[in-house]
Design an enzyme around this catalytic site. Structure first.
Site, short mmCIF file in Angstrom:
data_model
loop_
_atom_site.label_atom_id
_atom_site.label_comp_id
_atom_site.label_asym_id
_atom_site.label_seq_id
_atom_site.Cartn_x
_atom_site.Cartn_y
_atom_site.Cartn_z
N ASP A 105 13.57 36.10 56.66
CA ASP A 105 12.74 35.84 55.50
C ASP A 105 12.11 37.14 54.99
O ASP A 105 11.52 37.90 55.76
CB ASP A 105 11.64 34.86 55.94
CG ASP A 105 10.88 34.28 54.77
OD1 ASP A 105 11.47 33.48 54.03
OD2 ASP A 105 9.70 34.64 54.61
N ASN A 106 12.26 37.39 53.71
CA ASN A 106 11.61 38.56 53.09
C ASN A 106 11.69 39.84 53.90
O ASN A 106 10.66 40.46 54.18
CB ASN A 106 10.13 38.26 52.85
CG ASN A 106 9.92 37.47 51.57
OD1 ASN A 106 10.74 37.52 50.66
ND2 ASN A 106 8.81 36.74 51.50
N GLU A 154 17.33 37.78 53.51
CA GLU A 154 16.84 37.04 52.34
C GLU A 154 16.03 37.99 51.48
O GLU A 154 14.82 37.95 51.46
CB GLU A 154 15.99 35.85 52.76
CG GLU A 154 15.63 34.92 51.60
CD GLU A 154 14.15 34.88 51.26
OE1 GLU A 154 13.78 34.04 50.43
OE2 GLU A 154 13.35 35.66 51.81
#
Lengths: 664, 664
Positions: B382-383, B411
């Site tokens: 994530d990120n 991501e």
């Protein structure tokens, strides 16, 4: 712990110019700006700051200039070069905590959010900057810190201060660079004098300058020819080798394997009893004559360029003194130059793979230095691609140490990667494939490659429509219009070009045989007597074109070249311009030497600084005609038997009735 | 003497693949061929020889394969990778005296020239090779040397021997490499398992898998869902974070700032009393349940992928135990995540600029290893762009030492240079801008950039038509045909793609508000009960598309993607093919979800291995229809309400009467 992981967030990448990962310098000339771009980014959303550092080689201090962000994480900075030699540059970038904070504060204020705690954070950043500041500034910063953190004051006033230009300027000065990342390479830019970029060459055989036919020309004859050459506007006069010519295996007229008693031989078969590369052919004159000629040339604004042809006739003294510099066959003979099945029995190549290569390098360098001592500052180097790259890199660097003003033109009509490699190694200019690019598609492709890709950072093309070796089929079949067309193209497509004369201006076009690019009765093998006063000579046309080149700074550079659409494949159109658009030149050429061609030219008006809705004047600098154009599409028609080209200077705005004082 | 100037004539340059001057490895998967190209040239006209060297990291011996010249001084070689991990490669090239001699001899013989002295020179080269040869070969070479130099023998016979393949083969084996130049870099290629390149993802919230509405789903519920997911042909099942969710500042439905008692919170607000990143949300089940689910998934050919979201809810135990890993405001509160003016009060980002960054790095790595120990081999990160590059490079390298089979999906919907940097640093795949590329022009530009430039050597796109964060306007307004169109594009433009379901197959298309890309009643903030058996579900269509992907190796790679002309802007056409052309797929998609569109498709027949003068069959693998096409231009017509796409397999040749045995 693998690295200092906290303070290395910034990436600096994709730097331009950077030739082959920094292995080679970019090239610029004195007074030019070096524009440097790079991808500069970090994780997350912080604002970054970056500076470009540069210094002259030898200077210990870097000079800093700010880099400004463009789009897509790309930044740009620049510096100006004012001295010959090498400059270095690199980039430093860091996460700018103050600017990040300032941007966020501004967004929050705009959204009407509470920012009390933000102001405290800002006060702390300003306080820290105060620690780094000079005493006067330190006081100011401490005062601001106090204001920002004094919760009694009205928030609005504190926000206004926090976002003020005044605070920003001061904070930029004392930016916190503890996280600064330096680009790991020091890149180089080689600064040459202007002529390395913008030069106009005339090639001439000194032996063909006698006032009477049948005589061997002399440097005195060359002197007499100077006004003629200068009158056409040339500033470099290049001589094929001026050294004694070998007798052994000397070639006759038209490269005949046997020569007659009166055949002078090719000047590239260097070396005879009278001397080698450091001697002058006795029929041309003495070293003193040569120096005198150079002085006279200078008075005419002309520099003499010599040919560096590192090869020997069988009679060269190197052959006896240094047999180890040559290749020997098993039968005890020296290997002459060959390109099987072609044979050049009058020329022995040097063997750079000799065990005594080092002595050979030193000797070849001494030849260059010998002529530099005589005052020569420009060399055209014959077939550099048949000598090792390492040799050139070393020899040119050695020579440039004391003589950064020297210009070397690489005569490498070889495969593209070798051609490009040579100029990376240090040659100032290079011959190109221009002679074989004739159609609109070919010219557009080739010159887009040369001027719009990274190649332009190190490769300076010098365009020759003809040479003593190259009489193109286009010139053979196109007559006088073909010569005019190719001259205009050469003179305007690149900042440097040259012609081999007087063959060129006299439109000499007879090939040795059908399908050959050799001249019939080539000057390489015989002394010519040219009638330079022939009324059909192109000398006046050439003079005009060269005058236009001098007058228009847009033509002094290669970078701004841009091709434009014409709805006729026989007409090519392109423009060049100065950065401030004060000088915009549009060239239109009919590539068909036989018939009148016409078409509609499409110009990107805004790129050329022309208002879309107004008429503008185009001034044909060749014919002195002026045309009124309007809008992007305009009609052109060119009769090659009158003049196959327009060289149009855009005269921006045309007056209208609105400019007249009674109009309102 | 500056260098060994005699033996360094060869230049090796422009090597591909070479990512950022060799700073990063290229990426391949097991069994693939690594094709390496380079510019290899020297001064002059000699023939060069070159070999590609490669070895697995840790192996001491290089393996050599020959490089073959292409055009323009470019050479190519290749090797196959068969193990996970890192391989190294470099290039060696040299001036090949024998081959140069052989070429010249052949030209001279052809021109009928004397070659006696050439044969002697060749004999010497062969004799020298004999010195380097093994004893058996040495004898042979000595014999040949003798023959070539024996002037009594007929020249013709000696020439034949000199130019024979037999001599060439032996001389290649003992080529004189004293002038060999080695490329100064050892370049790397990272070899992953096949799924890093070819994978089919399904994203699902485990908490929404309960059989009854209103219940919290469990891993058991996920188990029950496995046949459904496998039935559609997915091989990766990716879960948003499965950890305990914080209570403090928990968001309500539709991201409301306040939550009700029944609101479950977003799974990305990781950490509560029950534990943090190494714990499982108690409502989902136990670690044992999770391991059981993984085992069951494996039986269905599915791997479970977990979300690595390095951030904390305010209730995460890190906040108390490691306050130094967070940023604090001057007022004594922790800084929550912000993208001013947006605020994410339920999430605290980690402060990688902390003085205790190293302990933080070590802890974050331990999270990865914890889940690897449970058997997880695929992570969606994530990120990643809000964590330092250096961290990822270190953490991924550390992890890969023992687990080269792990796959990481980045991501990063961030700016392109950051997105590309992350995959260079070690991520196996990356999200892309696919969701926002809808028109033919946009898709063509973007996928040409991803597959036809150097990017393809390290960037493996994973295409998502939707995610829990992204409901595109195209899907919002295009209805069921839009979902079908985007699915076919995602599944065929790249070798890896994924959907967020069941929202996708149920064509969920209601935005939170007009102009928003957020789902209304987003699953991020509430538990959903999806009716997966709805008759209008796309599950069968998806199953068919994924079956086509599995069956057709052309769709397992990105490299061969090629766009073709269609005379209708609403229809896009592209092809993919295996190298041997045994599998050629042509995809035609109607991008207009509302109306039937038709047009003429232009195929480059020879590139696709289709004979120009014969009919060929195209087999629509979606509808099972077969069409007879002939020539490059063929008609297509697609009604989006039936099926907006063809996925055509080219069945090369169609039989004609000439194939019938009576015909002749």
């Amino acid at each position: 712990m693998p690295v200092e992981g906290r303070n290395t967030r910034v990436v600096i990448d994709g730097v331009k110019p950077e030739i082959d990962s920094g292995r080679f310098p970019a090239k610029r000339t004195i007074g030019e700006e070096v524009v440097v771009e790079a991808d500069i980014f970090a994780d997350g959303y912080d604002v970054l700051s970056a500076v470009l550092l540069h210094r002259k080689d030898g200077d210990s201090e870097w000079i800093e200039t700010p880099m400004e962000p463009l789009v897509n994480d790309r930044s740009r900075g620049s510096f100006r070069v004012s001295e010959l030699g090498t400059y270095r540059y690199t980039i430093v970038a860091w996460v700018d905590q103050f600017k990040s904070w300032r941007r966020d504060l501004s967004k929050k204020v705009e959204a009407g959010q509470q920012v009390e705690v933000d102001l405290l954070a800002g006060a702390q950043l300003i306080g820290e900057a105060g620690q780094r500041a000079s005493s006067a500034d330190a006081q100011l910063l401490q005062k601001w810190q106090k204001t920002l953190s004094s919760t009694q004051d009205r928030e609005q006033a504190r926000v206004r201060l926090a976002l003020s230009e005044e605070v920003l300027t001061r904070m930029e000065k004392y930016s916190d660079r503890h996280s600064a990342v330096t680009y790991p390479k020091e890149l180089q830019v080689q600064v040459d004098r202007e002529k390395a970029r913008f030069s106009t060459w005339y090639e001439m055989f000194p032996r063909s300058t006698a006032s009477q036919p049948g005589r061997h020309g002399t440097f005195k004859g060359c002197e007499a020819r100077l006004p003629y050459v200068a009158g056409m506007g040339f500033d470099v006069l290049y001589f094929p080798p001026i050294h004694p010519i070998g007798l052994a295996n000397r070639k006759g007229q038209n490269n005949a394997p046997e020569s007659g008693a009166n055949d002078p031989g090719t000047p590239w078969a260097i070396g005879a009893e009278e001397g080698g590369h450091k001697s002058i052919h006795p029929d041309l004159g003495t070293l003193e004559d040569f120096r005198r000629l150079m002085a006279k040339a200078e008075e005419h604004g002309i520099e003499i360029a010599l040919d560096l042809a590192y090869q020997c006739s069988p009679d060269h003294h190197y052959v006896k003194e240094h047999p180890e510099w040559f290749r020997w066959w098993a039968d005890g003979t020296v290997q002459y130059a060959e390109n099987p099945p072609k044979k050049y029995e009058d020329i022995y190549p040097l063997n750079f793979e000799s065990e005594h290569w080092w002595e050979l390098w030193v000797e070849l360098k001494s030849i260059m230095l010998f002529w530099i001592e005589q005052g020569v500052r420009i060399f055209r180097v014959d077939n550099p691609h048949t000598k090792p790259f390492q040799f050139w890199e070393w020899a040119i660097a050695e020579m440039k140490k004391d003589h950064p003003e020297v210009i070397l033109l690489s005569e490498a009509f070889t495969r593209p990667k070798i051609m490009y490699r040579l100029v990376k190694l240090g040659f100032s200019q290079s011959y190109t494939y221009f002679a074989w690019r004739n159609t609109k598609w070919e010219l557009t492709q080739y010159f887009t490659e040369l001027t719009q890709t990274d190649i332009c950072d190190y490769f300076r093309p010098n365009l020759w429509p003809n040479t003593p070796d190259i009489l193109t089929e286009y010139l053979q079949s196109g007559g006088r219009p073909a010569f005019m067309t190719r001259l205009v193209l050469a003179a305007t497509l690149a900042a440097s070009y040259g012609i081999y004369g007087p063959a060129f201006e006299l439109c000499e076009a007879r090939p040795r045989e059908l399908g050959s690019e050799e001249y019939l009765d080539s000057e390489k093998y015989e002394i010519k007597h040219w009638n330079i006063d022939r009324p059909d000579s192109l000398r006046d046309f050439i003079a005009r074109v060269n005058q236009i080149r001098r007058d228009n700074p847009a033509l002094h550079r290669n970078l701004s070249l841009d091709f434009h659409t014409v709805d006729n494949e026989q007409i090519i159109c392109y423009s060049k311009k100065t950065e401030d658009l004060s000088n915009v030149i549009v060239v239109v050429v009919n590539l068909d030497p036989h018939y009148t061609q016409s078409g509609w030219v499409d110009l990107p008006l805004s790129m050329l600084g022309i208002p879309e809705q107004q008429s503008f004047q185009v001034h044909d600098l060749l014919s002195d005609a002026r045309y009124l154009w309007r809008g992007p599409r305009n009609y052109v028609e060119l009769n090659p038997h009158v003049c196959p080209a327009h060289i149009l200077r855009i005269r921006r705005r045309v007056r209208s009735e609105r400019d007249f004082e009674y109009y309102i």
